[in-house]
Design a protein around this motif. Sequence first.
Motif, PDB file in Angstrom:
ATOM      1  N   ASP A  33       0.804  -1.207   0.000  1.00 14.76           N
ATOM      2  CA  ASP A  33       0.000   0.000   0.000  1.00 14.76           C
ATOM      3  C   ASP A  33       0.848   1.273   0.000  1.00 14.76           C
ATOM      4  N   GLU A  34       0.724   2.100   1.016  1.00 14.17           N
ATOM      5  CA  GLU A  34       1.384   3.402   1.073  1.00 14.17           C
ATOM      6  C   GLU A  34       2.905   3.296   1.030  1.00 14.17           C
ATOM      7  N   ARG A  35       3.446   2.210   1.506  1.00 14.42           N
ATOM      8  CA  ARG A  35       4.905   2.043   1.539  1.00 14.42           C
ATOM      9  C   ARG A  35       5.493   2.089   0.131  1.00 14.42           C
ATOM     10  N   VAL A  36       4.780   1.585  -0.853  1.00  9.58           N
ATOM     11  CA  VAL A  36       5.241   1.623  -2.240  1.00  9.58           C
ATOM     12  C   VAL A  36       5.399   3.074  -2.691  1.00  9.58           C
ATOM     13  N   TYR A  37       4.425   3.905  -2.386  1.00 11.01           N
ATOM     14  CA  TYR A  37       4.479   5.313  -2.773  1.00 11.01           C
ATOM     15  C   TYR A  37       5.621   6.032  -2.063  1.00 11.01           C
ATOM     16  N   GLU A  38       5.817   5.729  -0.782  1.00 17.67           N
ATOM     17  CA  GLU A  38       6.901   6.349  -0.017  1.00 17.67           C
ATOM     18  C   GLU A  38       8.260   5.989  -0.623  1.00 17.67           C
ATOM     19  N   VAL A  45      12.260  10.346  -6.861  1.00 19.31           N
ATOM     20  CA  VAL A  45      11.927  11.749  -7.073  1.00 19.31           C
ATOM     21  C   VAL A  45      12.996  12.610  -6.411  1.00 19.31           C
ATOM     22  N   ARG A  46      13.581  13.516  -7.171  1.00 20.20           N
ATOM     23  CA  ARG A  46      14.628  14.387  -6.636  1.00 20.20           C
ATOM     24  C   ARG A  46      14.000  15.539  -5.864  1.00 20.20           C
ATOM     25  N   LYS A  47      14.598  15.821  -4.729  1.00 23.05           N
ATOM     26  CA  LYS A  47      14.149  16.930  -3.886  1.00 23.05           C
ATOM     27  C   LYS A  47      14.686  18.245  -4.461  1.00 23.05           C
ATOM     28  N   GLU A  48      14.004  19.334  -4.169  1.00 20.69           N
ATOM     29  CA  GLU A  48      14.388  20.637  -4.712  1.00 20.69           C
ATOM     30  C   GLU A  48      15.815  21.013  -4.311  1.00 20.69           C
ATOM     31  N   HIS A  49      16.193  20.766  -3.053  1.00 19.62           N
ATOM     32  CA  HIS A  49      17.545  21.136  -2.626  1.00 19.62           C
ATOM     33  C   HIS A  49      18.612  20.300  -3.348  1.00 19.62           C
ATOM     34  N   ALA A  50      18.284  19.067  -3.677  1.00 22.20           N
ATOM     35  CA  ALA A  50      19.232  18.229  -4.421  1.00 22.20           C
ATOM     36  C   ALA A  50      19.394  18.742  -5.849  1.00 22.20           C
ATOM     37  N   ILE A  51      18.312  19.205  -6.439  1.00 25.34           N
ATOM     38  CA  ILE A  51      18.363  19.767  -7.791  1.00 25.34           C
ATOM     39  C   ILE A  51      19.224  21.030  -7.790  1.00 25.34           C
TER      40      ILE A  51
END
Length: 79
Positions: A33-38, A45-51
Amino acid sequence: MVFACKLCEKETVIMTHLCDKCRRIKHLINLYDERVYEVLENCLVRKEHAIQHKEKQELKHESNKIHNTIADSIVKDKE
């Protein structure tokens, strides 16, 4: 009947709606369930600070490359 997979829209499927890979993903979502999305968000998905950090690294690299090119041409001109 032949269809395109409803999830990936890349694979051709016969008499089903999902290809084997997408069926496996659906199974994992049903199990976790939710664990897959997490996991998908945290790993893919790259975080803004990493970008922003990556952009700064690239700019610094390009700046160093330009600086080295200029320095090399000055040395050649002096020879």
